[in-house]
Write a protein that holds these residues in place. Structure first.
Motif, mmCIF file in Angstrom:
data_model
loop_
_atom_site.group_PDB
_atom_site.id
_atom_site.type_symbol
_atom_site.label_atom_id
_atom_site.label_comp_id
_atom_site.label_asym_id
_atom_site.label_seq_id
_atom_site.Cartn_x
_atom_site.Cartn_y
_atom_site.Cartn_z
ATOM 1 N N ASN A 119 73.502 31.447 10.322
ATOM 2 C CA ASN A 119 72.880 31.882 11.573
ATOM 3 C C ASN A 119 71.807 32.943 11.363
ATOM 4 O OD1 ASN A 119 74.371 30.172 13.314
ATOM 5 N ND2 ASN A 119 76.155 31.471 12.974
ATOM 6 N N ARG A 120 71.723 33.451 10.125
ATOM 7 C CA ARG A 120 70.605 34.354 9.791
ATOM 8 C C ARG A 120 70.174 34.031 8.369
ATOM 9 N NH1 ARG A 120 72.350 39.891 10.653
ATOM 10 N NH2 ARG A 120 72.814 40.008 8.434
ATOM 11 N N LEU A 121 68.901 33.690 8.235
ATOM 12 C CA LEU A 121 68.426 33.180 6.942
ATOM 13 C C LEU A 121 66.960 33.561 6.775
ATOM 14 C CD1 LEU A 121 68.936 31.116 4.502
ATOM 15 C CD2 LEU A 121 68.054 29.342 6.030
ATOM 16 N N VAL A 122 66.626 34.177 5.633
ATOM 17 C CA VAL A 122 65.213 34.356 5.284
ATOM 18 C C VAL A 122 64.823 33.197 4.374
ATOM 19 C CG1 VAL A 122 65.146 36.866 5.562
ATOM 20 C CG2 VAL A 122 65.766 35.893 3.327
ATOM 21 N N VAL A 123 63.589 32.732 4.506
ATOM 22 C CA VAL A 123 63.169 31.537 3.759
ATOM 23 C C VAL A 123 62.130 31.905 2.698
ATOM 24 C CG1 VAL A 123 63.828 29.835 5.493
ATOM 25 C CG2 VAL A 123 61.593 30.935 5.682
ATOM 26 N N ASP A 124 62.324 31.379 1.493
ATOM 27 C CA ASP A 124 61.433 31.737 0.375
ATOM 28 C C ASP A 124 60.394 30.636 0.109
ATOM 29 O OD1 ASP A 124 62.707 29.804 -1.234
ATOM 30 O OD2 ASP A 124 63.713 31.275 -2.532
#
Ligand code: DHB
Ligand code: FE
Length: 284
Positions: A119-124
């Motif tokens: 539900n919380r994700l940073v994308v690289d």
């Protein structure tokens, strides 16, 4: 109902993001690579997908050795751009589709795939470089994105067969969503490359080309390829290619529908340490 209209495949080299962000795309080293994506950008403007289901791998950015989910579905309303050590890439934040993501979570888990919900994700760069290649430099991404992060970094990683079956489950999930959405599925990462050890710099062009041939025409057989063959032939990071089988498994022909149409095929070396491959397959 929602429908998967096409699958898109592309490598995700971080240096491609740097070339874009620093205005180097017309330099002689990069021009031939970016030329190979001109078709895709025009095609994408015609297709206007509502949602991209984007299969990618995180590179120890959002997840580290504390948590190693095999298949992690991004269910959030938005995803921030990760800082991979040089500040976040100057690209728009990624807008999710929580309703479709929740539906896919229910459906795919009921089909016996144990997804991790994030539900919380940073994308690289694994996610943002494919977006940049397909949409170019934009002030907002033109569609919503549902990320599926696959562990291809820390063993044990999922088999090609498992990935191919997951793609089939995702297709059934999307097609049972009660809203008229144009959905694309993308498989990213690869092609041959090895970033470490005695074989660092390994590129295997004949093997990559054969992988593209087989992904198009005999994906079920390709899915049975063991990990050791990817690593031996395509390098330790070439294993990222198993993710392409998720997108391929979601196409109509796998479920008994008509043959897919190859809209674009591109292959280029060099790009940093990686061979770059790109395909667009359309359902009819
Ligand atoms: C390179 C390729 C990758 O897939 C990656 O995640 C990082 C670096 C490279 O070619 O340098
Ligand atoms: Fe990578």
């Amino acid at each position: 109902m929602a429908r998967i209209t096409a699958s898109v495949y592309t490598s995700h080299v971080p240096a491609i993001g740097v070339a874009l962000d620093q205005g180097k795309t017309h330099e002689p080293y990069w021009q031939p690579l970016f030329d190979g994506y001109e078709f895709a950008k025009n095609w994408m403007r015609q297709q206007q997908p509502d949602v991209v289901f984007l299969v990618y791998n995180d590179h120890a950015t959002a997840f580290d050795l504390d948590f190693i989910p095999t298949f992690a579905l991004g269910t959030a309303a938005e995803f921030a751009i990760a800082d991979e050590g040089w500040g976040p890439r100057p690209v728009p934040k990624v807008i999710g589709h929580p309703q479709l993501a929740a539906h896919i979570a229910h459906s795919v888990i009921q089909q016996d795939f144990d997804l991790t919900l994030v539900n919380r994700l940073v994308v690289d760069h694994g996610l943002t470089v494919p977006l940049s290649l397909m949409f170019g430099q934009v002030s907002a991404w033109p569609c919503t994105v549902i990320p599926l992060a696959v562990n291809v970094v820390q063993y044990p990683i999922p088999s090609g067969q498992r990935c191919f079956q997951l793609g089939q489950a995702i297709r059934r999930a999307v097609e049972s969503f009660d809203d008229n959405l144009n959905v694309q599925i993308w498989g990213t990462g690869g092609m041959s490359h090895q970033l470490q050890g005695a074989r660092a710099g390994l590129i295997n062009q004949p093997w990559d080309q054969r992988f593209l041939d087989r992904l198009i025409s005999e994906p079920a057989q390709l899915a049975t390829l063991p990990h050791i063959e990817y690593v031996r032939e395509a390098g330790s990071e070439g294993i990222e290619l198993v993710m392409w089988l998720i997108a391929r498994g979601a196409m109509d022909d796998i479920a008994g529908g008509p043959t897919v149409t190859v809209r674009q095929r591109f292959y280029h070396v060099p790009a940093s340490n990686t061979a770059v491959g790109h395909l667009i397959l359309e359902n009819s």
